[in-house]
Design a protein around this motif. Structure first.
Motif, PDB file in Angstrom:
ATOM      1  N   GLY A 140       0.828  -1.217  -0.042  1.00  0.00           N
ATOM      2  CA  GLY A 140      -0.026  -0.064   0.102  1.00  0.00           C
ATOM      3  C   GLY A 140       0.813   1.302  -0.004  1.00  0.00           C
ATOM      4  O   GLY A 140       0.286   2.701   0.180  1.00  0.00           O
ATOM      5  N   SER A 141       2.122   1.229  -0.235  1.00  0.00           N
ATOM      6  CA  SER A 141       2.956   2.385  -0.244  1.00  0.00           C
ATOM      7  C   SER A 141       3.077   2.836  -1.728  1.00  0.00           C
ATOM      8  O   SER A 141       2.786   2.205  -2.651  1.00  0.00           O
ATOM      9  CB  SER A 141       4.439   2.030   0.547  1.00  0.00           C
ATOM     10  N   TYR A 142       3.910   3.862  -1.831  1.00  0.00           N
ATOM     11  CA  TYR A 142       4.413   4.428  -3.103  1.00  0.00           C
ATOM     12  C   TYR A 142       5.580   3.545  -3.704  1.00  0.00           C
ATOM     13  O   TYR A 142       6.365   2.967  -2.857  1.00  0.00           O
ATOM     14  CB  TYR A 142       4.513   5.756  -3.250  1.00  0.00           C
ATOM     15  N   TYR A 143       5.964   3.547  -4.889  1.00  0.00           N
ATOM     16  CA  TYR A 143       7.075   2.971  -5.518  1.00  0.00           C
ATOM     17  C   TYR A 143       8.093   3.818  -5.507  1.00  0.00           C
ATOM     18  O   TYR A 143       8.090   4.886  -5.837  1.00  0.00           O
ATOM     19  CB  TYR A 143       6.766   2.410  -7.107  1.00  0.00           C
ATOM     20  N   LYS A 144       9.329   3.393  -5.127  1.00  0.00           N
ATOM     21  CA  LYS A 144      10.607   3.947  -5.109  1.00  0.00           C
ATOM     22  C   LYS A 144      11.776   3.584  -6.185  1.00  0.00           C
ATOM     23  O   LYS A 144      12.664   4.113  -6.496  1.00  0.00           O
ATOM     24  CB  LYS A 144      11.311   3.913  -3.796  1.00  0.00           C
ATOM     25  N   VAL A 145      11.416   2.544  -6.855  1.00  0.00           N
ATOM     26  CA  VAL A 145      12.147   1.876  -7.945  1.00  0.00           C
ATOM     27  C   VAL A 145      11.390   1.858  -9.286  1.00  0.00           C
ATOM     28  O   VAL A 145      10.064   1.464  -9.152  1.00  0.00           O
ATOM     29  CB  VAL A 145      12.585   0.506  -7.474  1.00  0.00           C
ATOM     30  N   TYR A 146      11.828   2.209 -10.374  1.00  0.00           N
ATOM     31  CA  TYR A 146      11.295   2.412 -11.692  1.00  0.00           C
ATOM     32  C   TYR A 146      10.755   0.896 -12.067  1.00  0.00           C
ATOM     33  O   TYR A 146       9.475   0.894 -12.646  1.00  0.00           O
ATOM     34  CB  TYR A 146      11.973   2.993 -12.773  1.00  0.00           C
ATOM     35  N   THR A 147      11.394  -0.056 -12.122  1.00  0.00           N
ATOM     36  CA  THR A 147      11.236  -1.257 -12.831  1.00  0.00           C
ATOM     37  C   THR A 147       9.814  -1.895 -12.241  1.00  0.00           C
ATOM     38  O   THR A 147       8.885  -2.346 -12.952  1.00  0.00           O
ATOM     39  CB  THR A 147      12.284  -2.258 -12.942  1.00  0.00           C
ATOM     40  N   GLU A 266       7.856  -0.789 -27.571  1.00  0.00           N
ATOM     41  CA  GLU A 266       7.804  -1.102 -26.040  1.00  0.00           C
ATOM     42  C   GLU A 266       8.720  -0.179 -25.210  1.00  0.00           C
ATOM     43  O   GLU A 266       8.263   0.342 -24.216  1.00  0.00           O
ATOM     44  CB  GLU A 266       8.359  -2.429 -25.715  1.00  0.00           C
ATOM     45  N   THR A 267       9.790   0.327 -25.832  1.00  0.00           N
ATOM     46  CA  THR A 267      10.816   1.141 -25.350  1.00  0.00           C
ATOM     47  C   THR A 267      10.069   2.421 -25.098  1.00  0.00           C
ATOM     48  O   THR A 267      10.438   3.140 -24.123  1.00  0.00           O
ATOM     49  CB  THR A 267      12.082   1.196 -25.885  1.00  0.00           C
ATOM     50  N   PHE A 268       9.685   3.110 -26.049  1.00  0.00           N
ATOM     51  CA  PHE A 268       8.756   4.330 -26.115  1.00  0.00           C
ATOM     52  C   PHE A 268       7.644   4.438 -24.982  1.00  0.00           C
ATOM     53  O   PHE A 268       7.593   5.225 -24.201  1.00  0.00           O
ATOM     54  CB  PHE A 268       8.394   4.530 -27.424  1.00  0.00           C
ATOM     55  N   LEU A 269       6.899   3.283 -24.773  1.00  0.00           N
ATOM     56  CA  LEU A 269       6.155   3.051 -23.713  1.00  0.00           C
ATOM     57  C   LEU A 269       6.612   3.193 -22.246  1.00  0.00           C
ATOM     58  O   LEU A 269       6.130   3.768 -21.590  1.00  0.00           O
ATOM     59  CB  LEU A 269       5.191   1.719 -23.781  1.00  0.00           C
ATOM     60  N   GLN A 270       7.898   2.596 -22.200  1.00  0.00           N
ATOM     61  CA  GLN A 270       8.669   2.759 -21.176  1.00  0.00           C
ATOM     62  C   GLN A 270       8.909   4.293 -20.685  1.00  0.00           C
ATOM     63  O   GLN A 270       8.996   4.503 -19.347  1.00  0.00           O
ATOM     64  CB  GLN A 270       9.818   1.668 -20.941  1.00  0.00           C
ATOM     65  N   GLU A 271       9.148   4.830 -21.758  1.00  0.00           N
ATOM     66  CA  GLU A 271       9.869   6.271 -21.561  1.00  0.00           C
ATOM     67  C   GLU A 271       8.485   7.094 -20.981  1.00  0.00           C
ATOM     68  O   GLU A 271       8.476   8.108 -20.372  1.00  0.00           O
ATOM     69  CB  GLU A 271      10.375   6.905 -22.761  1.00  0.00           C
ATOM     70  N   LEU A 272       7.360   6.851 -21.816  1.00  0.00           N
ATOM     71  CA  LEU A 272       6.129   7.607 -21.163  1.00  0.00           C
ATOM     72  C   LEU A 272       5.859   7.240 -19.648  1.00  0.00           C
ATOM     73  O   LEU A 272       5.602   8.085 -18.759  1.00  0.00           O
ATOM     74  CB  LEU A 272       4.987   7.129 -21.988  1.00  0.00           C
ATOM     75  N   VAL A 273       6.075   5.938 -19.151  1.00  0.00           N
ATOM     76  CA  VAL A 273       5.875   5.708 -17.988  1.00  0.00           C
ATOM     77  C   VAL A 273       7.049   6.197 -16.970  1.00  0.00           C
ATOM     78  O   VAL A 273       6.716   6.572 -15.946  1.00  0.00           O
ATOM     79  CB  VAL A 273       5.706   3.981 -17.615  1.00  0.00           C
ATOM     80  N   TRP A 274       8.138   6.470 -17.547  1.00  0.00           N
ATOM     81  CA  TRP A 274       9.300   6.993 -16.622  1.00  0.00           C
ATOM     82  C   TRP A 274       8.815   8.446 -16.370  1.00  0.00           C
ATOM     83  O   TRP A 274       8.856   9.080 -15.089  1.00  0.00           O
ATOM     84  CB  TRP A 274      10.537   7.044 -17.535  1.00  0.00           C
ATOM     85  N   ARG A 275       8.205   9.185 -17.311  1.00  0.00           N
ATOM     86  CA  ARG A 275       7.656  10.355 -16.915  1.00  0.00           C
ATOM     87  C   ARG A 275       6.392  10.288 -15.813  1.00  0.00           C
ATOM     88  O   ARG A 275       6.535  11.148 -14.946  1.00  0.00           O
ATOM     89  CB  ARG A 275       6.981  11.056 -18.370  1.00  0.00           C
ATOM     90  N   ASP A 276       5.533   9.468 -16.003  1.00  0.00           N
ATOM     91  CA  ASP A 276       4.834   9.430 -14.994  1.00  0.00           C
ATOM     92  C   ASP A 276       5.417   8.952 -13.489  1.00  0.00           C
ATOM     93  O   ASP A 276       5.028   9.652 -12.419  1.00  0.00           O
ATOM     94  CB  ASP A 276       3.902   8.059 -15.301  1.00  0.00           C
TER      95      ASP A 276
END
Length: 470
Positions: A140-147, A266-276
């Motif tokens: 129930g916490s927030y994420y601290k690591v991207y993957t 897929e890599t571009f999608l990951q970049e959009l999620v990195w922004r999130d």
């Protein structure tokens, strides 16, 4: 008389897939689009303010084509909205949510005060793919690591985009400031004309850029995005930061490309999620944008601003790829992402300068400046941030240049003293302050201001000292 709705635009200068605007239009009442040069926007740096002015100009034209107009007001947000409510009789104000601390403080204050006044104040999800509080770990916490963050959202449904709404105009429009009176380009001085050649402004331009990227470049995105001299990226960052195109629009376009078997999608999608991910962290840990995310780094012996940092800003470090990148950012208002990592590593490690010095410089000269992404990128490079590159990973700019600019094309494109006499290299001398007293006839520095080996060893020694002190 039908009461109008005030649509408060911020980082959402678009008509399509704009949830707050779409909701307002669906009410069948007049909609008054508003942009406020308020206490948050007034703090922006020179290039972001200039780019905002260009975005507002084009967005205003788009609204006029849609039978509407953009009302401009300057002042404290709540006061200006109250004045517009008084002038127009509006009983509803809507906007799309933002997530950094100063944006949230402003918005929460506006919402609570308007509601106390009996005004309907509603905010909508429109700037990111997944709102920060909707992505939680198993505990129930927030994420601290991207993957793990990426794995948590990659298969989520993203709502379809919204069509451009039909806007009903009010019978009487309130008075508006003139955009030119805001002088948003003033701090850019002579650099504005240079950077303008590289800007791609507005919703139509952003959609065209997305279409071209998905149509011809996304397939090779995995490899091409790292090559400094190649035009292998989407170049949509300046449009995304002002909301001239939505992240959802980009997401769905990339998903279609993925279904078509284009490997880079897929890599571009990951970049959009990195922004999130950057906005996720800025929401849950507001210190990200201004202080060491890892508080144990507060005692690290970084230097504050210094002469070496000024040499870095003026692109005369004697490290070719670093200087090329620092000239690219000043001439175009953007910088290749691989180059951003290199110049950040060089400043924070070889030059032992606090990441905030670089972060502040980028905030002044980037036309794609995003407060969350900029800070997270700098802290990632420095080692002080979430999911950061380890401090002992010190990029060697020379070997990085050999790998990602093997023919030296990027370095020659931007550094005239290395033989690059093209328009981009020469534009540097027209863009920079005259007080820097640089010319293409100058000899390029024979040695770096800090040797690459020497700088690396000094950084690692400081890192060991920090570990020993803990």
């Amino acid at each position: 008389m039908t009461k109008p709705i005030l649509m408060w635009h911020r980082r959402d200068l678009r008509l399509s897939d704009n949830p707050a605007l779409h909701w307002a239009a669906e009410q069948g009442r007049p909609v008054i689009p508003v942009f406020l040069l308020d206490e948050v926007v007034e703090s922006w740096g020179a290039a972001p303010r200039w780019r905002l002015g260009e975005g507002l100009r084009v967005f205003g034209e788009a609204l006029q084509d849609a039978g509407s107009r953009l009302i401009l007001r300057r002042g404290e947000a709540l006061e200006e909205l109250r004045a517009l409510i008084e002038e127009t009789g509006a009983d509803t104000v809507v906007w799309n949510r933002l997530y950094t601390a100063d944006e949230r403080e402003r918005d929460e204050g506006v919402k609570s005060n308007l509601k106390e006044q009996g005004i309907t104040a509603e905010s909508f999800h429109g700037h990111v793919l997944f709102e920060p509080w909707t992505v939680e770990t198993g505990s129930g916490s927030y994420y601290k690591v991207y993957t793990p963050f990426w794995k948590a959202v990659r298969d989520r449904d993203v709502p379809d985009t919204l069509a451009m709404p039909d806007l009903t105009a009010p019978s009487d429009w309130p008075a508006s400031d003139k955009l030119e009176d805001w002088a948003l380009a003033a701090d850019m001085r002579r650099g504005a004309e240079i950077v303008a050649r590289h800007a791609s402004v507005g919703e139509a331009a952003a959609r065209g850029r997305l279409g071209a990227f998905v149509g011809s470049k996304i397939a090779d995105y995995n490899d091409a995005r790292d090559m400094l001299a190649e035009d292998g990226t989407s170049k949509l960052s300046q449009n995304l930061t002002l909301g001239e195109i939505s992240a959802r629009t980009c997401w769905h376009a990339a998903q279609r490309a993925k279904e078509d078997g284009k490997p880079g999608a897929e890599t571009f999608l990951q970049e959009l999620v990195w922004r999130d991910f950057a906005h996720h962290l800025a929401f849950h840990t507001p210190r990200l944008t201004h202080a060491n995310w890892r508080e144990e780094w507060d005692s690290f012996p970084w230097r504050n601003d210094n002469d070496d940092a000024e040499t870095w800003r003026r692109a005369r470090t004697g490290v070719e790829v670093v200087d090329a990148a620092m000239r690219e950012i000043y001439v175009t208002g953007t910088m290749h992402n691989r180059a951003r990592m290199l110049v950040a590593s060089y400043l924070t490690k070889h030059l032992m300068t606090h990441w905030r010095v670089g972060c502040d410089w980028f905030a002044d000269v980037l036309i794609d400046w995003d407060p969350a992404s900029n800070a997270m990128g700098w802290q990632w490079a420095a080692g002080s941030g979430p999911d950061a590159s380890p401090f002992f990973r010190v990029f060697n700019p020379a070997t990085q240049a050999e790998k990602f600019d093997p023919k030296g094309q990027y370095r020659r494109r931007w550094v005239a003293e290395l033989g690059g006499k093209g328009d981009d290299a020469m534009a540097w001398f027209d863009a920079i302050p005259e007080s820097w007293e640089q010319s293409p006839d100058q000899e390029y520095p024979k040695e770096p201001i800090v040797g690459l080996k020497e700088g690396r060893e000094r950084a690692l020694e400081a890192y060991k000292g920090r570990d020993a002190a803990e």
